[in-house]
Design an enzyme around this catalytic site. Structure first.
Site, PDB file in Angstrom:
ATOM      1  N   CYS A   2      45.346  47.507  39.795  1.00 50.44           N
ATOM      2  CA  CYS A   2      44.299  47.554  40.845  1.00 50.44           C
ATOM      3  C   CYS A   2      42.869  48.205  40.495  1.00 50.44           C
ATOM      4  O   CYS A   2      43.247  49.013  39.597  1.00 50.44           O
ATOM      5  CB  CYS A   2      44.950  48.390  42.082  1.00 50.44           C
ATOM      6  N   ARG A  28      39.671  43.668  38.670  1.00 56.52           N
ATOM      7  CA  ARG A  28      41.273  44.388  38.410  1.00 56.52           C
ATOM      8  C   ARG A  28      42.277  44.145  39.371  1.00 56.52           C
ATOM      9  O   ARG A  28      43.456  44.085  39.256  1.00 56.52           O
ATOM     10  CB  ARG A  28      40.981  46.003  38.400  1.00 56.52           C
ATOM     11  N   TRP A  72      46.255  44.089  43.777  1.00 59.97           N
ATOM     12  CA  TRP A  72      47.115  42.905  43.127  1.00 59.97           C
ATOM     13  C   TRP A  72      48.385  43.184  43.459  1.00 59.97           C
ATOM     14  O   TRP A  72      49.077  44.080  42.972  1.00 59.97           O
ATOM     15  CB  TRP A  72      46.651  43.060  41.920  1.00 59.97           C
ATOM     16  N   ASN A  98      48.350  52.767  42.383  1.00 58.00           N
ATOM     17  CA  ASN A  98      48.513  51.529  41.194  1.00 58.00           C
ATOM     18  C   ASN A  98      49.963  51.680  40.579  1.00 58.00           C
ATOM     19  O   ASN A  98      50.182  52.731  40.020  1.00 58.00           O
ATOM     20  CB  ASN A  98      47.328  51.720  40.166  1.00 58.00           C
ATOM     21  N   GLY A  99      50.623  50.622  40.260  1.00 66.69           N
ATOM     22  CA  GLY A  99      52.021  50.709  39.659  1.00 66.69           C
ATOM     23  C   GLY A  99      53.231  50.435  40.478  1.00 66.69           C
ATOM     24  O   GLY A  99      53.029  49.722  41.408  1.00 66.69           O
ATOM     25  N   GLU A 466      44.718  29.341  22.729  1.00 68.49           N
ATOM     26  CA  GLU A 466      43.760  29.991  23.313  1.00 68.49           C
ATOM     27  C   GLU A 466      43.057  29.138  24.220  1.00 68.49           C
ATOM     28  O   GLU A 466      42.588  29.360  25.371  1.00 68.49           O
ATOM     29  CB  GLU A 466      42.921  30.779  22.453  1.00 68.49           C
ATOM     30  N   LYS A 470      42.580  29.199  28.468  1.00 67.35           N
ATOM     31  CA  LYS A 470      41.261  29.451  28.907  1.00 67.35           C
ATOM     32  C   LYS A 470      41.266  28.191  30.112  1.00 67.35           C
ATOM     33  O   LYS A 470      40.915  28.620  31.167  1.00 67.35           O
ATOM     34  CB  LYS A 470      40.238  29.219  28.209  1.00 67.35           C
ATOM     35  N   GLU A 473      43.929  28.963  32.851  1.00 68.58           N
ATOM     36  CA  GLU A 473      43.562  30.202  33.763  1.00 68.58           C
ATOM     37  C   GLU A 473      42.806  30.225  34.747  1.00 68.58           C
ATOM     38  O   GLU A 473      42.815  30.745  35.913  1.00 68.58           O
ATOM     39  CB  GLU A 473      43.263  31.197  32.739  1.00 68.58           C
ATOM     40  N   HIS A 489      57.627  15.615  17.844  1.00 65.91           N
ATOM     41  CA  HIS A 489      58.965  16.366  18.170  1.00 65.91           C
ATOM     42  C   HIS A 489      59.280  16.450  19.677  1.00 65.91           C
ATOM     43  O   HIS A 489      60.029  17.216  20.200  1.00 65.91           O
ATOM     44  CB  HIS A 489      59.017  17.691  17.559  1.00 65.91           C
ATOM     45  N   LYS A 583      42.394  41.730  35.820  1.00 65.86           N
ATOM     46  CA  LYS A 583      41.990  41.828  34.451  1.00 65.86           C
ATOM     47  C   LYS A 583      42.866  42.482  33.496  1.00 65.86           C
ATOM     48  O   LYS A 583      42.946  42.309  32.456  1.00 65.86           O
ATOM     49  CB  LYS A 583      40.559  42.492  34.442  1.00 65.86           C
TER      50      LYS A 583
END
Ligand code: M6R
Length: 588
Positions: A2, A28, A72, A98-99, A466, A470, A473, A489, A583
């Protein structure tokens, strides 16, 4: 996860300052937000679901003290009521958090038994009511300290009280930074939010509590209540580094900053790479660890060390590293790679490795972050503040350092700089108007696709992972990165007419085998997007990338960053704030 911003001043302006601070921190967490201020010994709160965007706090009274939070969600749905701050029964205490307050259920049960009325579904509200109980027995800072000590889990708690002129903040696990002003003091979950006000900061350590008034900052040990010495540090970032400037989004700005990041790393000399390589050589059984994008940097590190220096190193994902602990001892080295330096899975892994007496080296972007402080050896990535949730320039910084370190391991660090210089030139070519237009055009063609596959071998395998991360996301298109050899496979079964497949074909030993993979996909109807130093008839779309030897992974990944960005723009989403993400992942 947060954003937290707090302000205490001798002047009456607090809510607007806090709103501005929160807007700088929204990356955040952004499912809801809230601000509280104290005026005439009364707490007023405004909180809303959604992004803080164009919000105003004109309807909140001005005060000398205020704080706010962007959320969040963990406990309780995304509703106005569950947004922070949370009040006690008498509206005299307000808390942001936060947490995860792990034992909140039993605490809440007792509070309800004792007559407290809860209005939200959050764990945080139990903190406000506990402070309300404690305050009957002691002063406000002590009440917060006692409450904090009852909490299990990794938390940052900030509290204000209607009849008190201080802002109290305690931490264990979640980041909190105090900013020192003149007749005013600040508190934030990220140093970048303090830049418009001050560069003088103190990074709160675990089990520390700060008591901020307009004139002073005191720090006490949360366990003993004893006063601690505060060593003020100076942030080196500039204000403009954390602004969008002429760019529409932070992500685009950060993509364009990448040549500068590479050039700075080349220009900052060979010292950091030489030091890290000596450390690696003197250790036995080393690991590179990271989460998300940083885990792909770690994986790329294993290929770089082996290819350039014929040196073996392991890599592990932060959340999985706990299962490798049996292999650690005092000779081991754990290199933790992280942009924020606050990713909980990394911090937890580092703590466990320390218990095994392993040495810890950090490759980290944020000076003073928890990882930075926990590590025995530190290399700063030097990418500057990264605000878009999708990591771009931090990764390029991580890769640049790892490339130099690999060359240093082989006693050829100067050659490493030359190689990075090739990557710099290749990156500049990709960021020209013409090349960006070409990638934009591809995004337009792919915008309605449901799946995109990315294939690579060797160093292009982490690049593929990656690229897929991207894309998924921020554009919400399902994307999968694959080692091309794995196609047969299983994944080949998914390819049908028009399935887009990005194939990385750099000028290295993987070229022929990866081309074969692209052909296999093409034969089943795949639409092949070749990212290569030369065209080939199998490509339906060609993205040229000039060769940068072992550092070609950098420009290769940048093409995918741009594609992901423009896919997101085509689809009308916000690339800086993808849904359900934040983030800095400060919870497990
Ligand atoms: O701050 P860190 O580098 O430790 O963060 C790790 C991941 O959370 C991060 O890279 C995440 O995967 C990004 N959103 C990817 O773009």
């Amino acid at each position: 996860m947060c954003g937290i911003f707090g302000y205490v001043s001798s002047k009456k302006t607090s809510p607007r300052r806090v709103l501005a601070g929160l807007k700088r921190l929204e990356y955040r967490g952004y499912d809801s937000w809230g601000i509280a201020t104290i005026s005439n010994e009364k707490i007023s709160v405004k909180k809303r679901v959604g992004k803080i965007g164009a919000a105003s706090v004109g309807d909140l009274p001005e005060g000398y003290i205020a704080f706010g939070h962007t959320r969040w969600a963990t406990h309780g749905g995304v509703t106005d009521i569950n947004a922070h701050p949370h009040l006690d029964c008498k509206n005299e205490v307000a808390v942001i958090h936060n947490g995860i307050f792990e034992n909140y259920e039993s605490v809440k049960k007792d509070l309800i038994k004792n007559g407290h009325k809860f209005v939200s579904e959050t764990d945080t509200e139990a903190i406000s009511h506990t402070i309300e109980d404690q305050i009957k027995k002691t002063n406000f800072p002590e009440a917060v300290r006692k409450t904090f000590n009852k909490m299990e889990g990794l938390n940052a708690v900030i509290a204000i009280c209607a009849t008190d002129r201080s802002l109290i903040a305690a931490r264990n696990g979640s980041p909190l930074i105090v900013g020192f002003g003149d007749g005013e003091n600040f508190l934030a979950s990220d140093a970048a939010a303090l830049l418009p006000h001050t560069k003088k900061v103190y990074f709160l350590e675990d089990d520390e509590m700060a008591i901020l008034t307009d004139k002073s900052v005191k720090v006490v040990d949360t366990k003993s209540g004893r006063l601690k010495k505060v060593k003020v540090q100076k942030i080196t970032w500039n204000l403009a580094d954390g602004e969008k400037g002429k760019f529409k989004h932070f992500m685009l700005k950060e993509i364009h900053e990448q040549p500068r990041v590479i050039a700075d790393i080349i220009g900052s000399g060979t010292g950091p790479a030489q030091n890290l390589s000596k450390l690696i050589k003197s250790s036995k059984g080393s690991y590179l660890i990271g989460c998300g994008t940083a885990s792909y940097a770690a994986l790329a590190g294993t290929y770089l060390f082996s290819k350039i220096a014929k040196f073996h190193i392991n890599s592990a994902i932060g959340s999985e590293f706990g299962y490798h602990l049996d292999f650690l001892n005092r000779k081991s080295l754990v290199i933790a790679v992280s942009q924020s330096g606050e990713t909980m899975d990394i911090l937890e892994s580092v703590k466990k490795a320390k218990n095994k007496e392993a040495k810890i080296a950090a490759l980290v972007n944020v000076l003073g972050s928890s990882l930075y402080r926990m590590s025995d050896y530190k290399t700063l990535i030097g990418a500057g503040p990264e605000k878009a949730v999708a990591s771009t320039k931090a990764l390029v910084g991580m890769l640049s350092h790892l490339i130099l370190t690999a060359f240093a391991l082989d006693g050829r660090v100067r050659e490493g700089q030359i190689t990075l210089n090739l990557a710099l030139e290749s990156t500049k070519n990709i960021l020209t108007k013409k090349s960006i237009g070409h990638i934009k055009n591809l995004a337009n063609k792919l915008k309605n696709k449901k799946h995109i596959y990315v294939i690579g071998r060797g160093l292009s395998y982490p690049a593929s992972l990656e690229a897929a991360l991207k894309i998924k996301e921020i554009s919400y298109i399902h994307a999968e990165g694959l080692a091309a050899g794995e196609l047969k496979h299983g994944p080949l079964a998914l390819v049908e007419k028009g399935t887009p497949a990005i194939a990385y074909l750099p000028n290295d030993e993987t070229y022929g085998a990866n081309l074969a993979g692209a052909m296999e996909m093409k034969a089943r109807g795949g639409y092949i997007i070749g990212v290569s130093f030369k065209p080939h008839e199998v490509f339906d779309y060609f993205i040229p990338v000039t060769d940068a030897r072992e550092a070609t992974i950098i420009p290769n990944i940048i093409t995918a960053q741009l594609l992901a960005y423009y896919l997101t723009i085509e689809k009308g989403f916000d690339p800086d704030k993808p849904r359900n993400l934040a983030k800095s992942v400060t919870v497990k």
